[in-house]
Design a protein around this motif. Structure first.
Motif, mmCIF file in Angstrom:
data_model
loop_
_atom_site.group_PDB
_atom_site.id
_atom_site.type_symbol
_atom_site.label_atom_id
_atom_site.label_comp_id
_atom_site.label_asym_id
_atom_site.label_seq_id
_atom_site.Cartn_x
_atom_site.Cartn_y
_atom_site.Cartn_z
ATOM 1 N N ALA A 115 0.817 -1.210 0.000
ATOM 2 C CA ALA A 115 0.000 0.000 0.000
ATOM 3 C C ALA A 115 0.853 1.264 0.000
ATOM 4 N N PHE A 116 1.926 1.252 0.786
ATOM 5 C CA PHE A 116 2.791 2.429 0.854
ATOM 6 C C PHE A 116 3.547 2.620 -0.455
ATOM 7 N N TYR A 117 3.901 1.524 -1.099
ATOM 8 C CA TYR A 117 4.569 1.604 -2.401
ATOM 9 C C TYR A 117 3.641 2.168 -3.471
ATOM 10 N N LEU A 118 2.424 1.652 -3.542
ATOM 11 C CA LEU A 118 1.504 2.072 -4.595
ATOM 12 C C LEU A 118 1.029 3.514 -4.415
ATOM 13 N N LEU A 119 0.641 3.872 -3.190
ATOM 14 C CA LEU A 119 -0.012 5.164 -2.965
ATOM 15 C C LEU A 119 0.597 5.974 -1.827
ATOM 16 N N GLY A 120 0.900 5.305 -0.716
ATOM 17 C CA GLY A 120 1.234 6.027 0.506
ATOM 18 C C GLY A 120 2.423 6.947 0.398
ATOM 19 N N TYR A 121 3.519 6.449 -0.154
ATOM 20 C CA TYR A 121 4.728 7.278 -0.231
ATOM 21 C C TYR A 121 4.499 8.505 -1.116
ATOM 22 N N GLY A 122 3.735 8.345 -2.171
ATOM 23 C CA GLY A 122 3.431 9.480 -3.035
ATOM 24 C C GLY A 122 2.580 10.524 -2.338
ATOM 25 N N PHE A 123 1.569 10.079 -1.572
ATOM 26 C CA PHE A 123 0.756 11.031 -0.823
ATOM 27 C C PHE A 123 1.561 11.720 0.275
ATOM 28 N N ALA A 124 2.558 11.023 0.809
ATOM 29 C CA ALA A 124 3.348 11.580 1.907
ATOM 30 C C ALA A 124 4.416 12.556 1.423
ATOM 31 N N PHE A 198 -5.997 0.660 4.017
ATOM 32 C CA PHE A 198 -6.505 2.034 4.025
ATOM 33 C C PHE A 198 -5.607 2.965 4.836
ATOM 34 N N ILE A 199 -5.175 2.515 6.015
ATOM 35 C CA ILE A 199 -4.295 3.352 6.848
ATOM 36 C C ILE A 199 -2.971 3.602 6.138
ATOM 37 N N ALA A 200 -2.382 2.536 5.595
ATOM 38 C CA ALA A 200 -1.061 2.666 4.984
ATOM 39 C C ALA A 200 -1.092 3.441 3.682
ATOM 40 N N ALA A 201 -2.184 3.341 2.943
ATOM 41 C CA ALA A 201 -2.263 3.966 1.624
ATOM 42 C C ALA A 201 -2.721 5.409 1.679
ATOM 43 N N PHE A 202 -3.509 5.787 2.703
ATOM 44 C CA PHE A 202 -4.108 7.126 2.651
ATOM 45 C C PHE A 202 -4.137 7.853 3.996
ATOM 46 N N VAL A 203 -4.667 7.231 5.017
ATOM 47 C CA VAL A 203 -4.892 7.953 6.275
ATOM 48 C C VAL A 203 -3.578 8.447 6.869
ATOM 49 N N TYR A 204 -2.646 7.543 7.062
ATOM 50 C CA TYR A 204 -1.350 7.898 7.641
ATOM 51 C C TYR A 204 -0.522 8.799 6.725
ATOM 52 N N PRO A 205 -0.395 8.531 5.425
ATOM 53 C CA PRO A 205 0.463 9.366 4.571
ATOM 54 C C PRO A 205 0.050 10.834 4.504
#
Length: 536
Positions: A115-124, A198-205
């Motif tokens: 999740a962090f690879y696909l979306l999270g790191y980019g949002f962060a 959900f947390i890793a991809a959006f909420v946390y980032p």
């Protein structure tokens, strides 16, 4: 790199000293002082390098390599904390659900990684190419690039710094695994997988972008000359708010909406004890988490190539130790005062509460303040645990009181006890101000002064700007997490997918969902049809 280049570059008034065929150790005086080189080492540099550029590149390469190794090792220490979470959670619940909680802990790392690879790191952290020379400011609310690490080598302020993703993912995985303890023993596995992603991809980032990205709207280290909240900004060095509040509040909404475990409260609403099955695993988990926290807090300095950075790293290790120690002692004292017994589990909880409470300010608090942070954090924890039971909120590991509420306290104490010199040491360069303003336009140089850096309210001259920023930070993190996670869990509940059936809960998740047990008592020996004859 620029500082070392300036040191090594030949002075204009002394070209004879800088002919590399006549290189003298004196040329490197400042560099030698900074890097603790000996005279023989200086002569070696003079003999084996031809140009100042080559020397500069070589020194930069060494420091860059050391920074990478430091961050990767700290990230590995943070990841070791998953072993601690696994043991702590397993020991604190009943044995019939052990395999389930262990599987969840492993999947927290795996699901959050994807999740962090696909979306999270980019949002962060994505979106930096919009900065000048294009004269477009990046989005201060959410990142908008580097998804799936695309264009990582080009659209990245630190091209080639793969260790950044690894280290940040380790923190993301920690935030993701915290809720598991709050909803243990009755949560639907599909709902668990959903909230992990959900947390890793959006909420946390998104919160990471606000606080830790240099272009987020909330952080104290926001890049100059961007404006700061209350001309201060929110300080959260290693994640009392960003990591622990997010994980703790997610767990809070999960355990509220899923409801208490069967039999947790009697017919009169009084709590019934459901002790965990292994104090040994709880202690092992606590020690592993303690060990990992030395990557969590000191590692958040990210770099280790200057004396100032080294001081901050050392100070963070000291304050982390003292806060955890104070928390453990306070937990023991409070448990004895209430139950007249020396409670092992209370000490373990106290230690962890102390660590959560110091995580935001481990770099800017003095040692005595770290002791206060840890001890008071345990008091908040105990009070919230009592309130949870009165409202029939069943959190098997007290994860929400520990992470969410001690996290809030950790952010708050920074606003009152952050030391001026320490704040400037860490954040210098981020609060520069223009020497000359004309009609709102800077007409002079940007000047960095220690007076531009707000610090703790309880210190003379500290003022309330930092404290106000900390309060706003706590509120927006709590608001964002609640606004995302409460509806998320409510949707699963509306479709009947949040909780397992009563029969499955009674049998235990290991048998009903995972086809076995974490403990095999047969040992593969089997049972003979009849006893063998006695030997005479």
């Amino acid at each position: 790199m620029s500082d070392l280049t300036a040191v090594i570059t030949c002075p204009d008034d002394g070209p004879s000293l800088c002919g590399w065929e006549n290189c003298a150790p004196e040329t490197f005086a400042e560099m030698l002082t900074t890097l603790n080189f000996s005279e023989d080492q200086a002569k070696f540099i003079c003999t084996n390098f031809v140009t100042p550029t080559q020397v500069s590149d070589a020194v930069f390469g060494v420091t860059e390599g050391l920074n990478v190794v430091y961050l990767v090792l700290c990230g590995a220490l943070v990841f070791i904390m998953h072993g601690g979470f696994a043991m702590l959670c397993a020991g604190a619940i009943r044995s019939k659900n052990t395999m389930n909680i262990l599987l969840q802990t492993i999947l927290d790392a795996a699901v959050s990684g994807i999740a962090f690879y696909l979306l999270g790191y980019g949002f962060a952290y994505g979106g930096y190419p919009a900065m000048p020379p294009n004269n477009q400011m990046p989005n201060s609310f959410i990142g908008n690039g580097l998804f799936a690490l695309s264009k990582f080598e080009t659209d990245n302020p630190n091209p080639g710094h793969w260790q950044d993703f690894f280290f940040q993912w380790a923190f993301c995985a920690t935030a993701t695994t915290i809720p598991a303890g709050a909803v243990a023993e009755r949560f639907n596995f599909n709902a668990y997988l959903g909230y992990s992603f959900f947390i890793a991809a959006f909420v946390y980032p998104v919160i990471v972008h606000w606080v830790w990205s240099q272009y987020g709207w909330l952080g104290y280290a926001r890049a100059a000359p961007l404006t700061h909240l209350f001309r201060a900004g929110f300080i959260d060095f290693a994640g009392s708010g960003v990591v622990h509040m997010v994980g703790g509040l997610s767990g809070f909404w999960g355990c509220v909406l899923v409801g208490p475990r069967m039999g947790r409260f009697d017919g009169n609403g009084k709590p019934v004890d459901m002790p965990g099955h292994s104090a040994t695993l709880v202690v092992l988990g606590t020690v592993l988490l303690w060990f990992g926290w030395y990557g969590f807090n000191p590692g958040s300095m990210i770099l280790a190539n200057t004396s100032d950075y080294a001081q901050v790293i050392g100070r963070a290790a000291v304050t982390t130790t003292l806060a955890g120690s104070a928390g453990g002692v306070m937990g023991l004292v409070l448990s004895f005062a209430r139950h007249k017994a020396w409670d092992l589990l209370a000490v373990c909880n106290g230690v962890l509460c102390g660590f959560v409470s110091i995580t935001a300010g481990c770099h800017v608090l003095e040692p005595w303040a770290a002791i206060i942070a840890g001890a008071v954090g345990v008091c908040f924890f105990e009070a919230v645990c009592i309130m949870f039971l009165r409202f029939k909120i069943d959190d098997p590991l007290c994860a929400a009181p520990m992470h969410a509420f001690c996290g809030m306290w950790g952010c708050l104490i920074v606003g009152v006890l952050a030391k001026k010199d320490y704040v400037y040491q860490v954040y210098s360069g981020s609060h520069k101000d223009c020497a000359t303003w004309v009609d709102g336009v800077c007409q002079g140089d940007w000047v960095d002064s220690i007076d531009n850096y707000p610090y703790g309210l309880f210190y003379p001259g500290g003022g309330g700007r930092l404290l106000a920023s900390q309060v706003i930070g706590i509120l927006v993190i709590a608001g964002w997490t609640s606004a995302m996670m409460a509806p998320f869990f409510a949707i699963f509940k509306a479709f009947g997918c949040l909780r397992i059936s009563a029969e499955e809960e009674q049998a235990g998740l290991d048998v009903s969902k995972h086809g076995g047990s974490a403990y095999n008592y047969d040992h593969g020996l089997g049972k003979p049809d009849k006893a063998p004859p006695m030997m005479t």
